[in-house]
Design an enzyme around this catalytic site. Structure first.
Site, short mmCIF file in Angstrom:
data_model
loop_
_atom_site.label_atom_id
_atom_site.label_comp_id
_atom_site.label_asym_id
_atom_site.label_seq_id
_atom_site.Cartn_x
_atom_site.Cartn_y
_atom_site.Cartn_z
N LEU A 1 -3.96 -3.51 -4.72
CA LEU A 1 -5.14 -3.02 -4.01
C LEU A 1 -5.15 -3.43 -2.54
O LEU A 1 -4.76 -4.54 -2.18
CB LEU A 1 -6.41 -3.57 -4.69
CG LEU A 1 -6.58 -3.17 -6.16
CD1 LEU A 1 -7.88 -3.77 -6.72
CD2 LEU A 1 -6.57 -1.66 -6.35
N GLU B 1 -7.52 -2.27 1.38
CA GLU B 1 -8.89 -1.90 1.77
C GLU B 1 -9.23 -0.44 1.46
O GLU B 1 -10.41 -0.11 1.32
CB GLU B 1 -9.10 -2.18 3.25
CG GLU B 1 -9.31 -3.66 3.52
CD GLU B 1 -9.10 -4.01 4.98
OE1 GLU B 1 -9.60 -3.26 5.83
OE2 GLU B 1 -8.43 -5.02 5.24
N GLY B 2 -8.20 0.43 1.40
CA GLY B 2 -8.46 1.82 1.02
C GLY B 2 -9.08 1.88 -0.37
O GLY B 2 -10.09 2.55 -0.60
N HIS B 3 -8.48 1.16 -1.31
CA HIS B 3 -9.01 1.15 -2.68
C HIS B 3 -10.41 0.53 -2.72
O HIS B 3 -11.29 1.00 -3.44
CB HIS B 3 -8.09 0.33 -3.59
CG HIS B 3 -6.69 0.84 -3.71
ND1 HIS B 3 -5.60 0.14 -3.26
CD2 HIS B 3 -6.20 2.00 -4.21
CE1 HIS B 3 -4.49 0.82 -3.50
NE2 HIS B 3 -4.83 1.96 -4.06
N GLY C 1 -3.28 0.03 -8.61
CA GLY C 1 -3.27 -1.40 -8.26
C GLY C 1 -2.59 -1.68 -6.94
O GLY C 1 -2.44 -0.79 -6.11
N LYS D 1 -6.70 10.58 1.57
CA LYS D 1 -5.32 10.39 2.01
C LYS D 1 -4.34 11.26 1.22
O LYS D 1 -3.34 11.73 1.76
CB LYS D 1 -4.93 8.92 1.84
CG LYS D 1 -3.47 8.69 2.08
CD LYS D 1 -3.15 7.23 2.18
CE LYS D 1 -1.67 7.04 2.32
NZ LYS D 1 -0.98 6.97 1.03
N SER E 1 -0.09 1.00 -0.54
CA SER E 1 0.51 -0.11 -1.30
C SER E 1 2.00 -0.23 -1.04
O SER E 1 2.61 -1.26 -1.35
CB SER E 1 0.30 0.12 -2.81
OG SER E 1 -1.05 0.34 -3.09
P1 AMP Z 1 -2.99 4.75 -5.58
O1 AMP Z 1 -3.30 3.44 -6.18
O2 AMP Z 1 -2.17 4.67 -4.34
O3 AMP Z 1 -2.49 5.76 -6.57
O4 AMP Z 1 -4.36 5.35 -5.05
C1 AMP Z 1 -5.54 5.27 -5.81
C2 AMP Z 1 -6.64 5.96 -5.03
O5 AMP Z 1 -6.80 5.31 -3.77
C3 AMP Z 1 -6.36 7.44 -4.73
O6 AMP Z 1 -7.57 8.17 -4.86
C4 AMP Z 1 -5.91 7.39 -3.29
O7 AMP Z 1 -6.14 8.60 -2.59
C5 AMP Z 1 -6.77 6.27 -2.74
N1 AMP Z 1 -6.20 5.69 -1.51
C6 AMP Z 1 -4.94 5.24 -1.33
N2 AMP Z 1 -4.77 4.82 -0.05
C7 AMP Z 1 -5.95 5.04 0.57
C8 AMP Z 1 -6.41 4.84 1.92
N3 AMP Z 1 -5.63 4.32 2.87
N4 AMP Z 1 -7.69 5.17 2.21
C9 AMP Z 1 -8.50 5.70 1.26
N5 AMP Z 1 -8.13 5.91 -0.02
C10 AMP Z 1 -6.87 5.59 -0.35
#
Ligand code: AMP
Length: 291
Positions: free
Chosen positions: A33, A35-37, A31, A154, A192
């Protein structure tokens, strides 16, 4: 987008989707969230006949003692709003309760184990992190049985361990899509945790990417990897605000550190603690054989 909390309801949704010939595509997140997500959802929707299930679950077992589990941002109402505004939101947003995920209690053994790779780089700084991560993703995989799952490039070590888990524990039955890292305008990889940076910390943070690009350029121009790394480490370590944890080159196919004679595809990994906030990033490139 259907909001689902309970396991039984999720099973019903999945059964109906599979019966109608859809491919289940899973996008796990914690969560808060950004733009990567959202780019992961976009990737997921490109799969033919995709039925996209996104999860938001802040997984307690992947946070060590003294880490930021308590203060990790939880922004479900705005996450739901952001997802609803997408052209193609996920079909299901799954937000299970900790008690349901960890029905046997948080102290029950975690599996699968991360092995030696679980205690280097991120695993060295965050003991147990990868066991918690592998445990939760495999729990989701067992429950959801997706055809495809999407993760961000990432988190390079996470992705390496997940691909290995899919091979060893799931017989390669799940396709893993590696989505490219989404960056801010100054190339800082979106995260995040950026909301916790001070303005000085935020101003320093783009140096991670800049140092990696510098190392890549120097190696491409013929400098020895060890020399290029040493120079960039000195640069990153000079900043009083930041504490360099590692800057390392690994063979992308094994995740083992490379020596100066190596040629092939490499990942350059960096982790720096800025203002108490752990920032990680990586780039992938190719080291040519010397002419
Ligand atoms: P998180 O919520 O940070 O645990 O990440 C969930 C998913 O989003 C994981 O597969 C991360 O690798 C991906 N993610 C996090 N940040 C980025 C980003 N800047 N660009 C692309 N994917 C990302």
């Amino acid at each position: 987008m259907k909001l689902v909390e309970g396991l039984a309801e999720l099973r019903d949704e999945l059964e109906a989707a599979k019966a109608s010939g859809k491919s289940v595509v899973f996008v796990p997140t914690m969560g808060a969230l950004h733009e990567g997500h959202l780019s992961l959802v976009e990737e997921a929707n490109l799969v033919q006949d995709a039925f996209v299930v996104m999860s938001i679950f802040v997984n307690p077992t992947q946070f060590g003692k003294g880490e930021d589990f308590e203060r990790y941002p939880r922004t479900l109402p705005s996450d739901i709003e952001v997802l609803s505004m997408l052209g193609q939101p996920p079909a299901v947003l799954f937000t299970p309760a900790v008690e349901e995920v960890y029905a046997a209690g948080l102290d029950a053994p975690l599996k699968p184990r991360a092995g030696a790779l679980g205690s280097v780089f991120e695993g060295l700084a965050r003991p147990g992190h990868f066991e918690g991560m592998l445990h939760i993703v495999s729990w989701f995989f067992e429950l959801i049985r997706p055809e495809v799952a999407v993760f961000g490039a990432k988190d390079a070590q996470q992705l390496f361990l997940l691909k290995r888990m899919v091979h060893r524990e799931f017989n390669d039955s799940i396709e893993i899509i590696e989505a490219k890292t989404i960056r801010e305008e100054d190339y800082l990889a979106k995260s995040s945790r950026h909301r916790f940076l001070s303005s000085e910390g935020r101003a320093f943070a783009p140096n991670l990417f800049a140092s990696m690009v510098q190392v890549q350029e120097e190696i491409t121009e013929g400098q020895l990897p060890s020399a290029a790394l040493a120079k960039a480490r000195t640069m990153l370590d000079r900043q009083p605000l930041a504490k360099l944890d590692y800057l390392a080159l690994v063979d992308k196919s094994t995740f083992s550190p490379i020596g100066d004679g190596f040629s092939g595809e490499v990942q350059l990994l960096v982790a720096v603690v800025v203002d108490g906030v752990r920032l990680i990033d990586n780039i992938t490139f190719y080291i040519q054989e010397p002419a």
